[in-house]
Scaffold this motif. Sequence first.
Motif, short mmCIF file in Angstrom:
data_model
loop_
_atom_site.label_atom_id
_atom_site.label_comp_id
_atom_site.label_asym_id
_atom_site.label_seq_id
_atom_site.Cartn_x
_atom_site.Cartn_y
_atom_site.Cartn_z
N GLU A 189 11.90 -16.81 -0.26
CA GLU A 189 11.12 -17.46 0.80
C GLU A 189 11.41 -18.96 0.84
O GLU A 189 11.50 -19.56 1.91
CB GLU A 189 9.63 -17.20 0.58
N MET A 190 11.54 -19.56 -0.33
CA MET A 190 11.86 -20.98 -0.38
C MET A 190 13.22 -21.24 0.25
O MET A 190 13.41 -22.19 1.01
CB MET A 190 11.85 -21.47 -1.83
N SER A 191 14.19 -20.35 -0.02
CA SER A 191 15.52 -20.54 0.56
C SER A 191 15.47 -20.36 2.08
O SER A 191 16.20 -21.04 2.80
CB SER A 191 16.50 -19.55 -0.07
N ARG A 192 14.61 -19.47 2.56
CA ARG A 192 14.51 -19.27 4.01
C ARG A 192 13.92 -20.50 4.69
O ARG A 192 14.21 -20.77 5.85
CB ARG A 192 13.65 -18.05 4.30
N SER A 193 13.08 -21.25 3.96
CA SER A 193 12.48 -22.44 4.55
C SER A 193 13.52 -23.52 4.83
O SER A 193 13.24 -24.48 5.54
CB SER A 193 11.40 -22.99 3.62
N TRP A 194 14.72 -23.38 4.24
CA TRP A 194 15.77 -24.36 4.52
C TRP A 194 16.25 -24.22 5.96
O TRP A 194 16.91 -25.11 6.49
CB TRP A 194 16.97 -24.15 3.59
N PHE A 195 15.95 -23.07 6.59
CA PHE A 195 16.44 -22.79 7.93
C PHE A 195 15.24 -22.52 8.84
O PHE A 195 14.77 -21.38 8.94
CB PHE A 195 17.37 -21.58 7.91
N ILE B 163 8.55 -10.62 -12.33
CA ILE B 163 9.92 -11.07 -12.05
C ILE B 163 10.24 -10.91 -10.57
O ILE B 163 10.82 -11.80 -9.93
CB ILE B 163 10.93 -10.30 -12.92
N TYR B 164 9.85 -9.76 -10.00
CA TYR B 164 10.13 -9.50 -8.59
C TYR B 164 9.37 -10.47 -7.70
O TYR B 164 9.90 -10.97 -6.70
CB TYR B 164 9.77 -8.06 -8.25
N ALA B 165 8.12 -10.77 -8.06
CA ALA B 165 7.34 -11.72 -7.27
C ALA B 165 7.98 -13.11 -7.31
O ALA B 165 8.03 -13.81 -6.29
CB ALA B 165 5.91 -11.77 -7.80
N ALA B 166 8.47 -13.50 -8.46
CA ALA B 166 9.13 -14.80 -8.57
C ALA B 166 10.40 -14.83 -7.71
O ALA B 166 10.70 -15.84 -7.06
CB ALA B 166 9.47 -15.09 -10.04
N TRP B 167 11.13 -13.71 -7.69
CA TRP B 167 12.34 -13.64 -6.88
C TRP B 167 12.00 -13.74 -5.39
O TRP B 167 12.69 -14.45 -4.63
CB TRP B 167 13.09 -12.34 -7.17
N LEU B 168 10.95 -13.07 -4.96
CA LEU B 168 10.55 -13.14 -3.56
C LEU B 168 10.16 -14.57 -3.17
O LEU B 168 10.49 -15.03 -2.07
CB LEU B 168 9.40 -12.18 -3.29
N ARG B 169 9.46 -15.25 -4.06
CA ARG B 169 9.09 -16.65 -3.77
C ARG B 169 10.34 -17.51 -3.65
O ARG B 169 10.41 -18.40 -2.80
CB ARG B 169 8.16 -17.18 -4.88
N PHE B 170 11.32 -17.24 -4.49
CA PHE B 170 12.56 -18.01 -4.44
C PHE B 170 13.29 -17.77 -3.11
O PHE B 170 13.81 -18.71 -2.48
CB PHE B 170 13.46 -17.61 -5.62
N MET C 244 23.87 -14.59 -0.75
CA MET C 244 24.50 -15.85 -1.12
C MET C 244 23.64 -16.63 -2.11
O MET C 244 24.14 -17.20 -3.09
CB MET C 244 24.74 -16.71 0.13
N VAL C 245 22.34 -16.64 -1.89
CA VAL C 245 21.43 -17.34 -2.81
C VAL C 245 21.47 -16.68 -4.19
O VAL C 245 21.54 -17.36 -5.22
CB VAL C 245 20.00 -17.36 -2.25
N GLY C 246 21.43 -15.34 -4.20
CA GLY C 246 21.47 -14.64 -5.47
C GLY C 246 22.76 -14.88 -6.23
O GLY C 246 22.77 -15.08 -7.45
N LEU C 247 23.88 -14.89 -5.49
CA LEU C 247 25.17 -15.12 -6.13
C LEU C 247 25.26 -16.54 -6.68
O LEU C 247 25.77 -16.77 -7.78
CB LEU C 247 26.30 -14.88 -5.12
N THR C 248 24.75 -17.50 -5.92
CA THR C 248 24.72 -18.88 -6.40
C THR C 248 23.94 -18.99 -7.70
O THR C 248 24.38 -19.62 -8.67
CB THR C 248 24.10 -19.81 -5.35
N LEU C 249 22.78 -18.36 -7.71
CA LEU C 249 21.95 -18.40 -8.91
C LEU C 249 22.66 -17.74 -10.09
O LEU C 249 22.62 -18.25 -11.22
CB LEU C 249 20.63 -17.68 -8.63
#
Length: 324
Positions: A94-100, A85-92, A160-165
């Motif tokens: 990282e994906m959000s950071r790629s937006w910037f 679960i933690y690995a999946a969260w980290l990937r998520f 912010m990403v976590g709250l959105t999710l």
Amino acid sequence: AFAANATIVVELIIAAGYAVGSLAIKREGRLQRLLFWTSWVLAIALHGGFELAGLKIGWFSYWMIAAACVYFLPDTALQAAAERIYAAWLRFIEMSRSWFPNEEKDPTTALGMLFPTAVLCLGIPRMIDLPGVGVAVAAAWAAAALHCVSRRNQKSLEIMVGLTLAVLLLFTCVLATGPQSQFYTYRLAQLQRRGDWEAAQECLPKAEEYADPDDVYAQFNLGWFLAVADDAELRDPEKAAGYAARASELSEHQNATALDSWACALAASGDFRGAIAKLKQAEELLRPSDPLHSQLAERRSLFLAGKPYVLQPRYRYTNPPAGD
């Protein structure tokens, strides 16, 4: 009776497992391990059985299954699940950071780019239509925005990403379970007991809009309210009979309170013969010692006299006196 008593025994064993699990620092000892495995199997069977039996407990059953897994499964199994679960969260993240692309950029830009998502999330509670949810989500967003502006770091983006999710998951859960049906129909029943007819009149349209046609209690609450309200403007015998009939149909005509509601709706429309027939069906389902049995006898006397039953509120709601 056997099923009910067996359920109590099963719940006591599970409760013992939770008590020992809360106190045990290490999972050592054959008896302790046996209790944990037994509690886990019984918890899965109990809460899974509730769902298979169609008791409409909702996501609470799944929550309790998850809790049982956390408490009773061996630490190695929990560790493996947590790591995934933690690995999946980290990937998520990282994906959000790629937006910037430029991480050196002012993090407030992240807040600005997430603004459309924030607007969407703040609109979701209005779509959910449950009092208090909108205020809670708006407050969470305000706190997250303040954190973004004050901290100005990448962690604020993660928040912010976590709250959105979280809000999107909340929206999904509400859509899947439809809590508005129980909220508004049960609130309507409470307002009726209080005699707060002004608030009941405002609640009634939403109760009818969201009422689950397959929920016995939602249908019963609406039927009962519309049949016995002592405010003549709110009584609607025709609608009441429809809701009460549906509640009785869902319970395969084995629910005395649903039949009682149906009888009161028929009496409100002037069909006292039909009302007495429904009362007779309800009485056949009850023991003489049941409190409802004596209430049905009182209603029978009213119907024989050609009078409908009108519920007297337990206590009258009065507006508080105006302040100085």
